[in-house]
Scaffold this motif. Structure first.
Motif, PDB file in Angstrom:
ATOM      1  N   LEU A  41       4.929 -11.092  -1.702  1.00 12.56           N
ATOM      2  CA  LEU A  41       5.864 -10.968  -0.577  1.00 12.56           C
ATOM      3  C   LEU A  41       6.590  -9.621  -0.651  1.00 12.56           C
ATOM      4  O   LEU A  41       7.772  -9.508  -0.297  1.00 12.56           O
ATOM      5  N   ALA A  42       5.874  -8.577  -1.063  1.00 12.72           N
ATOM      6  CA  ALA A  42       6.490  -7.266  -1.275  1.00 12.72           C
ATOM      7  C   ALA A  42       7.255  -6.800  -0.037  1.00 12.72           C
ATOM      8  O   ALA A  42       6.664  -6.591   1.029  1.00 12.72           O
TER       9      ALA A  42
ATOM     10  N   ARG B 286      23.951  -7.132   3.675  1.00 12.52           N
ATOM     11  CA  ARG B 286      23.330  -5.841   3.917  1.00 12.52           C
ATOM     12  C   ARG B 286      23.133  -5.002   2.642  1.00 12.52           C
ATOM     13  O   ARG B 286      22.016  -4.581   2.335  1.00 12.52           O
ATOM     14  N   ASP B 287      24.190  -4.792   1.890  1.00 10.53           N
ATOM     15  CA  ASP B 287      24.099  -3.890   0.735  1.00 10.53           C
ATOM     16  C   ASP B 287      23.182  -4.463  -0.350  1.00 10.53           C
ATOM     17  O   ASP B 287      22.369  -3.748  -0.948  1.00 10.53           O
ATOM     18  N   ARG B 288      23.333  -5.772  -0.575  1.00 10.78           N
ATOM     19  CA  ARG B 288      22.491  -6.435  -1.578  1.00 10.78           C
ATOM     20  C   ARG B 288      21.024  -6.324  -1.173  1.00 10.78           C
ATOM     21  O   ARG B 288      20.149  -6.038  -2.005  1.00 10.78           O
ATOM     22  N   ALA B 289      20.739  -6.534   0.116  1.00 14.85           N
ATOM     23  CA  ALA B 289      19.353  -6.491   0.596  1.00 14.85           C
ATOM     24  C   ALA B 289      18.771  -5.087   0.435  1.00 14.85           C
ATOM     25  O   ALA B 289      17.642  -4.924  -0.052  1.00 14.85           O
ATOM     26  N   LEU B 290      19.532  -4.072   0.819  1.00 14.57           N
ATOM     27  CA  LEU B 290      19.011  -2.698   0.732  1.00 14.57           C
ATOM     28  C   LEU B 290      18.801  -2.282  -0.722  1.00 14.57           C
ATOM     29  O   LEU B 290      17.824  -1.589  -1.046  1.00 14.57           O
ATOM     30  N   ALA B 291      19.701  -2.713  -1.612  1.00 17.73           N
ATOM     31  CA  ALA B 291      19.539  -2.385  -3.039  1.00 17.73           C
ATOM     32  C   ALA B 291      18.277  -3.043  -3.595  1.00 17.73           C
ATOM     33  O   ALA B 291      17.518  -2.429  -4.365  1.00 17.73           O
ATOM     34  N   ARG B 292      18.047  -4.277  -3.180  1.00 15.63           N
ATOM     35  CA  ARG B 292      16.856  -4.979  -3.677  1.00 15.63           C
ATOM     36  C   ARG B 292      15.578  -4.381  -3.080  1.00 15.63           C
ATOM     37  O   ARG B 292      14.549  -4.313  -3.745  1.00 15.63           O
ATOM     38  N   ALA B 293      15.663  -3.980  -1.814  1.00 17.84           N
ATOM     39  CA  ALA B 293      14.497  -3.336  -1.191  1.00 17.84           C
ATOM     40  C   ALA B 293      14.161  -2.034  -1.916  1.00 17.84           C
ATOM     41  O   ALA B 293      12.989  -1.735  -2.179  1.00 17.84           O
ATOM     42  N   ALA B 294      15.198  -1.272  -2.270  1.00 18.93           N
ATOM     43  CA  ALA B 294      14.956  -0.023  -3.013  1.00 18.93           C
ATOM     44  C   ALA B 294      14.299  -0.323  -4.354  1.00 18.93           C
ATOM     45  O   ALA B 294      13.416   0.421  -4.818  1.00 18.93           O
ATOM     46  N   ALA B 295      14.710  -1.426  -4.970  1.00 20.87           N
ATOM     47  CA  ALA B 295      14.104  -1.803  -6.256  1.00 20.87           C
ATOM     48  C   ALA B 295      12.636  -2.186  -6.080  1.00 20.87           C
ATOM     49  O   ALA B 295      11.803  -1.896  -6.949  1.00 20.87           O
ATOM     50  N   ILE B 296      12.305  -2.815  -4.935  1.00 21.71           N
ATOM     51  CA  ILE B 296      10.894  -3.143  -4.682  1.00 21.71           C
ATOM     52  C   ILE B 296      10.082  -1.857  -4.497  1.00 21.71           C
ATOM     53  O   ILE B 296       8.960  -1.734  -5.000  1.00 21.71           O
ATOM     54  N   ASP B 297      10.655  -0.863  -3.813  1.00 24.30           N
ATOM     55  CA  ASP B 297       9.932   0.402  -3.634  1.00 24.30           C
ATOM     56  C   ASP B 297       9.626   1.083  -4.967  1.00 24.30           C
ATOM     57  O   ASP B 297       8.646   1.815  -5.085  1.00 24.30           O
TER      58      ASP B 297
ATOM     59  N   SER C 124       0.817  -1.221   0.000  1.00 25.43           N
ATOM     60  CA  SER C 124       0.000   0.000   0.000  1.00 25.43           C
ATOM     61  C   SER C 124       0.850   1.269   0.000  1.00 25.43           C
ATOM     62  O   SER C 124       0.336   2.360  -0.216  1.00 25.43           O
ATOM     63  N   GLY C 125       2.142   1.126   0.288  1.00 20.87           N
ATOM     64  CA  GLY C 125       3.003   2.297   0.373  1.00 20.87           C
ATOM     65  C   GLY C 125       3.052   2.901   1.772  1.00 20.87           C
ATOM     66  O   GLY C 125       3.709   3.913   1.996  1.00 20.87           O
ATOM     67  N   ALA C 126       2.359   2.263   2.748  1.00 22.15           N
ATOM     68  CA  ALA C 126       2.388   2.779   4.123  1.00 22.15           C
ATOM     69  C   ALA C 126       3.793   2.669   4.716  1.00 22.15           C
ATOM     70  O   ALA C 126       4.178   3.467   5.569  1.00 22.15           O
ATOM     71  N   ARG C 127       4.536   1.645   4.299  1.00 20.45           N
ATOM     72  CA  ARG C 127       5.946   1.531   4.702  1.00 20.45           C
ATOM     73  C   ARG C 127       6.779   1.289   3.465  1.00 20.45           C
ATOM     74  O   ARG C 127       6.360   0.609   2.542  1.00 20.45           O
ATOM     75  N   ARG C 128       8.011   1.829   3.496  1.00 18.76           N
ATOM     76  CA  ARG C 128       8.931   1.554   2.387  1.00 18.76           C
ATOM     77  C   ARG C 128       9.649   0.231   2.660  1.00 18.76           C
ATOM     78  O   ARG C 128      10.001  -0.072   3.805  1.00 18.76           O
ATOM     79  N   ALA C 129       9.886  -0.541   1.600  1.00 19.05           N
ATOM     80  CA  ALA C 129      10.638  -1.795   1.744  1.00 19.05           C
ATOM     81  C   ALA C 129      12.024  -1.526   2.321  1.00 19.05           C
ATOM     82  O   ALA C 129      12.549  -2.337   3.101  1.00 19.05           O
TER      83      ALA C 129
END
Lengths: 493, 98
Positions: free
Chosen positions: A68-69, A47-58, A16-21
């Motif tokens: 599983l967003a 860490r870095d790989r996870a944050l980069a992928r989370a940014a891509a999900i956002d 929903s966009g209520a929280r950022r990945a």
């Protein structure tokens, strides 16, 4: 923000966009940073790989529909992750970086999940306590002097301690269900063939299965719908239709018949575990279930059958670790004139495997090699395979009368670190209630059903018919809705 | 047989398994494997007359079209080798014949 948000809550908030990945991922990494030094759930954190992928999900155009967003996930370290070290908690694979992803990893990431790291386990998933890891044990978050169970101990602890709402485990003889029970979370071993094993480092190929570990039954159902389904890359993968398991969890009563193998259960179960188990059955019968006694006459032989079959298969599967194509190679000890290598190939194999494998893996390779060797094959391996047929038939007959078979997941709560490490047979006996689901291929789930007086979790195991994960999920869900064990979390230090 | 699991038997199995065990490991495994097999021998008391063995619980054979699919390229396959030679496309091993 509590670290114990469910997979569903996180997924809905990111969709929903209520929280950022990215914020969800940062929170997960912060919990790992604060808790993992004392617990050692992870071999590797990315860490870095996870944050980069989370940014891509956002930024993902389909974020609002990804099942599983933004969900952080811990992947057991015997499941291949392309470009991320995968060790099976063994020295022989300490530097192995797979060139491909397991199918389950592809499916998780395509569904929007964020892998935060690789979870510790028993070496090559051989053990019941996560103590055989070459990189040191994982500690139980309810009491750090206790084992977390095994072999998926790191996965269980990541979920129990609020580091991630979801972890992948693998289960050859109880390795998802037993650590789930001992850490107070939900663990599901799907039907053999339900989830692709492509990219799982093989232990015992006729028994291995990958499954989800979560804090709620609903979360396990959501994850299973992502993981399940046919995969051409796994010849044992089934074409059976995949349900929307979470949507099927609607009924408030379990109008099911539940079978209890009382003779098996009443021999050698810790009294506190037995009390919690029978109290759990009362909850289920109070909400529509009919509980009857059943007999599984060959279940008592499940442990010897399991250890004969699984070690035979393991001795064959682990022959590939020989210092040639991947992993560790022991250096030559026989440098001749001019440093020229004097070793031969056979000497290199023997030394590499002797130094690369730990004691439990060697013990099982030895046992498996022995039971397959000329003169002993019929008496041990073939005989065990025949008794395996009888164990399957026991369940077939039971499932003509009942929908679910209930047992405690483990005969005891978590034992003390080091307590059983020097006595392999005592360690093997801890698997009495879990191995038969692997020998018969049946799906089984462990759900929290109470605590001992010293505040250690106890698990209820529900086993279902082949490919009928929906029924055991529904029964476990009814139980969970009418109890509050799942809302208890371990102390944060 | 288990009670008499001898060191010579442990050595013979270790050779089959390509494991160079230390003397301490041989002594320990002679005891532990003996104990485990003493326990496992109970399967031999179960009547399995006419019972077929279960090697796998899979009943449906998974068939697929016999078509060429992409696979790992040679460099990726060699990347984890302790002594890989990407230029030659080979895994290098110690000599096989002395």
């Amino acid at each position: 923000m509590t670290p114990f948000g469910t997979l569903r809550e996180i997924r809905d908030a990111v969709q929903s966009g209520a929280r950022r990945a990215v914020d969800v991922c940062e929170a997960s990494l912060a919990t790992i940073e604060s808790r993992d030094p004392a617990l050692h759930a992870f071999n590797t954190v990315v860490r870095d790989r996870a944050l980069a992928r989370a940014a891509a999900i956002d930024r993902h155009p389909s974020r609002s529909t990804l099942p599983l967003a933004g969900v952080p996930v811990a992947v057991k370290d015997n499941i291949c992750t392309s470009g991320v070290r995968t060790t099976a908690s063994s020295k022989i694979l300490e530097t192995f970086v797979p060139p491909y992803d397991a199918t389950v990893v592809q499916r998780l990431e395509a569904a929007g999940a964020i892998i935060v790291g690789k979870a510790n386990c028993d070496e090559f998933a051989m053990g019941s306590s996560t103590e055989t890891s070459a990189f040191g044990p994982t500690m139980n978050p309810w009491d750090t002097t206790k084992i977390p169970g095994g072999t998926s101990g790191g996965s269980a602890v990541a979920v129990a301690a609020g580091m991630t709402p979801l972890a992948l485990g693998s289960d050859t003889g109880g390795s998802i269900r037993q650590p789930a029970a001992l850490c107070g979370i939900v663990g599901l071993k799907p039907t053999y063939g339900r989830v692709s094993r492509y990219g799982l480092l093989a232990h015992a190929s006729s028994l291995d299965q990958i499954g989800p570990m979560t804090r709620t039954v609903d979360d396990a159902a959501i994850a299973l719908s992502v993981l399940a389904g046919h995969d051409a890359a796994d010849a044992t993968s089934a074409r059976a239709a995949v349900a929307d398991y979470a949507s099927a969890l609607t009924a408030d009563t379990a109008s099911l018949t539940i079978g209890i193998p009382r003779t098996l259960i009443d021999t050698g179960v810790d009294p506190e575990v037995g009390k919690a188990f029978y109290a759990a059955l009362d909850v289920l019968s109070g909400h529509g279930a009919t509980v009857i006694d059943i007999d599984l006459p060959h279940a008592g032989a499940a442990i010897p059958v399991y250890y004969l079959v699984s070690t035979a298969e393991a001795s064959s599967n682990l022959a590939r670790y020989d210092g040639v194509r991947f992993g560790y190679r022991a250096p030559s000890e026989a440098a001749g004139p001019g440093g020229r290598m004097q070793d031969d190939l056979k000497a290199m194999y023997g030394r590499t495997r002797a130094r690369g494998f730990g004691p439990e893996v060697k013990r099982r390779i030895m046992l498996g090699t022995y039971v397959l060797s000329a003169g002993y094959y019929d008496a041990y391996y073939l005989k065990a395979q025949k008794v395996r047929t009888l164990i399957r038939r026991d369940y077939e007959q039971a499932f003509a009368r009942v929908d679910v078979v209930a047992m405690p997941t483990s005969p005891t709560a978590a034992f003390t670190l080091g307590e059983k490490l020097s006595d392999p047979l005592q360690m093997y006996l801890a698997d009495i209630f879990t191995v038969s689901a692997n020998l018969s291929g049946l799906p089984a789930i462990s759900v929290p059903c109470g605590f001992t007086t010293s505040q250690l979790p106890i698990g209820l195991q529900l086993t279902g018919r082949l490919f009928d994960e929906a029924t055991i999920l529904q029964a476990a869900h009814v139980y969970e809705r009418h109890t509050s064990w799942w809302t208890h979390h371990p102390p944060s230090r | 047989m288990a009670a008499g699991f001898s060191r010579a038997q442990v050595d013979a199995v270790a050779a089959l398994a390509n494991l160079d065990l230390t003397d301490d490991e041989v002594a320990l495994f002679a005891i532990q494997l003996g104990n485990i097999l003493d326990y496992a021998v109970q399967v031999q008391n179960i009547d399995t007359t006419g019972v077929p063995p279960t090697a796998s619980v899979v009943t449906a054979v998974a068939e697929r079209d016999d078509v060429v699919m992409p696979s790992l390229d040679r460099a990726a396959a060699l990347a984890n080798a302790p002594d890989g030679h990407p230029d030659a496309g080979l895994f290098k091993v110690p000599r096989v014949i002395g």
